[in-house]
Design a protein around this motif. Structure first.
Motif, mmCIF file in Angstrom:
data_model
loop_
_atom_site.group_PDB
_atom_site.id
_atom_site.type_symbol
_atom_site.label_atom_id
_atom_site.label_comp_id
_atom_site.label_asym_id
_atom_site.label_seq_id
_atom_site.Cartn_x
_atom_site.Cartn_y
_atom_site.Cartn_z
ATOM 1 N N THR A 84 -11.227 28.683 8.525
ATOM 2 C CA THR A 84 -11.569 28.775 9.952
ATOM 3 C C THR A 84 -12.995 29.249 10.161
ATOM 4 O O THR A 84 -13.579 29.021 11.218
ATOM 5 C CB THR A 84 -10.609 29.749 10.664
ATOM 6 O OG1 THR A 84 -10.657 31.018 9.990
ATOM 7 C CG2 THR A 84 -9.190 29.206 10.657
ATOM 8 N N ARG A 85 -13.577 29.910 9.146
ATOM 9 C CA ARG A 85 -14.915 30.483 9.330
ATOM 10 C C ARG A 85 -15.987 29.912 8.414
ATOM 11 O O ARG A 85 -17.177 30.096 8.672
ATOM 12 C CB ARG A 85 -14.860 32.007 9.106
ATOM 13 C CG ARG A 85 -14.056 32.739 10.166
ATOM 14 C CD ARG A 85 -14.201 34.240 9.989
ATOM 15 N NE ARG A 85 -13.526 34.984 11.028
ATOM 16 C CZ ARG A 85 -13.530 36.312 11.119
ATOM 17 N NH1 ARG A 85 -14.189 37.027 10.213
ATOM 18 N NH2 ARG A 85 -12.879 36.919 12.099
ATOM 19 N N SER A 86 -15.597 29.267 7.347
ATOM 20 C CA SER A 86 -16.619 28.824 6.396
ATOM 21 C C SER A 86 -16.261 27.476 5.779
ATOM 22 O O SER A 86 -15.121 26.996 5.886
ATOM 23 C CB SER A 86 -16.798 29.872 5.283
ATOM 24 O OG SER A 86 -15.606 29.985 4.518
ATOM 25 N N LEU A 87 -17.264 26.902 5.137
ATOM 26 C CA LEU A 87 -17.109 25.609 4.480
ATOM 27 C C LEU A 87 -17.945 25.644 3.206
ATOM 28 O O LEU A 87 -19.088 26.105 3.214
ATOM 29 C CB LEU A 87 -17.596 24.496 5.416
ATOM 30 C CG LEU A 87 -17.618 23.045 4.933
ATOM 31 C CD1 LEU A 87 -17.484 22.114 6.128
ATOM 32 C CD2 LEU A 87 -18.925 22.738 4.208
ATOM 33 N N SER A 88 -17.375 25.189 2.112
ATOM 34 C CA SER A 88 -18.127 25.135 0.860
ATOM 35 C C SER A 88 -17.729 23.891 0.086
ATOM 36 O O SER A 88 -16.582 23.427 0.163
ATOM 37 C CB SER A 88 -17.865 26.388 0.005
ATOM 38 O OG SER A 88 -16.490 26.471 -0.341
ATOM 39 N N ILE A 89 -18.689 23.345 -0.647
ATOM 40 C CA ILE A 89 -18.431 22.144 -1.433
ATOM 41 C C ILE A 89 -17.854 22.549 -2.789
ATOM 42 O O ILE A 89 -18.365 23.461 -3.452
ATOM 43 C CB ILE A 89 -19.724 21.338 -1.629
ATOM 44 C CG1 ILE A 89 -20.334 20.991 -0.272
ATOM 45 C CG2 ILE A 89 -19.473 20.068 -2.413
ATOM 46 C CD1 ILE A 89 -21.646 20.261 -0.356
ATOM 47 N N THR A 90 -16.795 21.904 -3.207
ATOM 48 C CA THR A 90 -16.194 22.186 -4.502
ATOM 49 C C THR A 90 -17.069 21.624 -5.615
ATOM 50 O O THR A 90 -17.996 20.844 -5.378
ATOM 51 C CB THR A 90 -14.794 21.564 -4.598
ATOM 52 O OG1 THR A 90 -14.929 20.133 -4.542
ATOM 53 C CG2 THR A 90 -13.903 22.033 -3.452
ATOM 54 N N ASP A 91 -16.762 22.003 -6.865
ATOM 55 C CA ASP A 91 -17.503 21.466 -8.003
ATOM 56 C C ASP A 91 -17.373 19.945 -8.048
ATOM 57 O O ASP A 91 -18.343 19.227 -8.330
ATOM 58 C CB ASP A 91 -16.984 22.069 -9.308
ATOM 59 C CG ASP A 91 -17.343 23.548 -9.438
ATOM 60 O OD1 ASP A 91 -18.246 24.006 -8.703
ATOM 61 O OD2 ASP A 91 -16.730 24.245 -10.268
ATOM 62 N N GLU A 92 -16.166 19.446 -7.763
ATOM 63 C CA GLU A 92 -15.961 17.998 -7.748
ATOM 64 C C GLU A 92 -16.771 17.351 -6.628
ATOM 65 O O GLU A 92 -17.317 16.258 -6.786
ATOM 66 C CB GLU A 92 -14.472 17.680 -7.565
ATOM 67 C CG GLU A 92 -13.582 18.080 -8.737
ATOM 68 C CD GLU A 92 -13.198 19.554 -8.713
ATOM 69 O OE1 GLU A 92 -12.503 19.982 -9.644
ATOM 70 O OE2 GLU A 92 -13.603 20.266 -7.763
ATOM 71 N N GLY A 93 -16.854 18.059 -5.493
ATOM 72 C CA GLY A 93 -17.637 17.550 -4.380
ATOM 73 C C GLY A 93 -19.125 17.481 -4.715
ATOM 74 O O GLY A 93 -19.807 16.515 -4.355
ATOM 75 N N GLN A 94 -19.627 18.511 -5.425
ATOM 76 C CA GLN A 94 -21.036 18.509 -5.816
ATOM 77 C C GLN A 94 -21.335 17.343 -6.754
ATOM 78 O O GLN A 94 -22.372 16.679 -6.634
ATOM 79 C CB GLN A 94 -21.392 19.832 -6.517
ATOM 80 C CG GLN A 94 -21.411 21.042 -5.599
ATOM 81 C CD GLN A 94 -22.665 21.088 -4.730
ATOM 82 O OE1 GLN A 94 -23.459 20.160 -4.708
ATOM 83 N NE2 GLN A 94 -22.832 22.178 -3.999
ATOM 84 N N THR A 95 -20.432 17.101 -7.688
ATOM 85 C CA THR A 95 -20.615 15.981 -8.620
ATOM 86 C C THR A 95 -20.648 14.653 -7.877
ATOM 87 O O THR A 95 -21.511 13.794 -8.124
ATOM 88 C CB THR A 95 -19.489 15.967 -9.661
ATOM 89 O OG1 THR A 95 -19.515 17.207 -10.390
ATOM 90 C CG2 THR A 95 -19.646 14.808 -10.634
#
Length: 304
Positions: free
Chosen positions: A54-65
């Motif tokens: 609800t407050r944050s968003l981050s890219i996963t390792d798979e997403g970065q790849t």
């Protein structure tokens, strides 16, 4: 993965802006559309690409790849679209630029901002870093550098002449005197950006090199921090004339020993290939030449 380019473009905007809401606003679609595209892409990829709360968003390792591959694919597609736009000279796609921190803030960022406002299909990613960047590894399309580039594999275009000059705040010079010859700076305080043990070597009348050794009580790896100290009257600074023109014109800083300056340290644009240069890169480089040739910049203070 290329079944729906909108999904990939949406994923790239989410990653760039750090928010689904911001991506929806930027793309001109509803939040529900952005959320559905991301969900569909994750289902197609079979992995979670972005971790959401609800407050944050981050890219996963798979997403970065995946993001690295997505950006390469979209860059190639957008470059092809650009080349096929016969008779048009409209920059589009993602322009990734690298530049030194202080110079980038003062000169590169304003140019890129104006280009983005003028060309709605152009996206900009400005990387500010004082280290020497790896253009290929970091996928920088154009790198701006001050001084002769060491990477001989890159194509370069000279954007502007430049030298480093000595300056200080008028208040500092009122208190400590205005040097009229190199010996007069002995005992004055220098503001060091980089290696404080290295003397400043400047060319004087007749091109004779003179060594300047000042007491470096204040030193930093940030050119902006050193610039702020100089404005506050903390000592004498050695910096590129291109970065000083505004403060000199406004009398916030004053030349010290005007007959002395560094050896030429021109500003260059570096890029991988002139043959495959995109319209967006060419338009940016041309705009930088105009920016740096403006009489309001360094031409009024550039040593001869």
């Amino acid at each position: 993965m290329l079944d729906d380019l909108n999904e990939l473009r949406t994923f790239r905007r989410i990653a760039a802006l750090g928010s689904l809401t911001a991506a929806a606003r930027d793309l001109g679609v509803g939040l529900a559309v952005v959320s559905k595209r991301l969900t569909t892409l994750e289902r197609r990829a079979g992995v979670r690409l972005i971790q959401r709360s609800t407050r944050s968003l981050s890219i996963t390792d798979e997403g970065q790849t995946l993001l690295v591959q997505v950006e390469r694919a979209l860059d190639a597609i957008e470059s092809a679209e650009e080349r096929l736009a016969t008779g048009r000279d409209e920059p589009m796609g993602l322009l990734r630029v690298g530049a030194p921190v202080s110079f980038g803030r003062r000169h590169v960022a304003p140019v890129l901002g104006r280009l983005a406002a003028r060309h709605p299909r152009l996206d900009v990613d400005l990387r500010l870093d004082d280290r020497v960047t790896d253009l290929i590894g970091e996928r920088i399309e154009v790198a701006i550098r001050i001084g002769p580039p060491r990477d001989s594999t890159m194509i370069m275009r000279r954007l502007a002449d430049n030298r480093r000059i000595l300056v200080a705040a008028p208040d500092y010079l009122d208190r400590h005197g205005r040097p009229s010859k190199p010996e007069d700076v002995v005992g004055l305080e220098g503001l060091s950006y980089g290696d404080a043990t290295m003397p400043w070597r400047l060319l004087g009348p007749g091109g004779v090199e003179t060594e300047f050794r000042l007491r470096m009580r204040l030193r930093s790896d940030s050119g902006d921090a050193v610039h702020d100290w100089a404005l506050a009257g903390a000592g004498i600074m050695l910096k590129s004339a291109l970065d000083l023109s505004t403060d000199l014109a406004a009398n916030r800083l004053e030349r010290v020993l005007p007959d002395y300056a560094s050896a030429p340290s021109p500003v260059y644009a570096l890029f991988a290939s002139a043959q495959t240069m995109s319209t967006r890169a060419r338009v940016f480089i041309d705009a930088m030449v105009v920016e740096l040739a403006d009489p309001g910049n360094a031409s009024a203070v550039m040593p001869t």
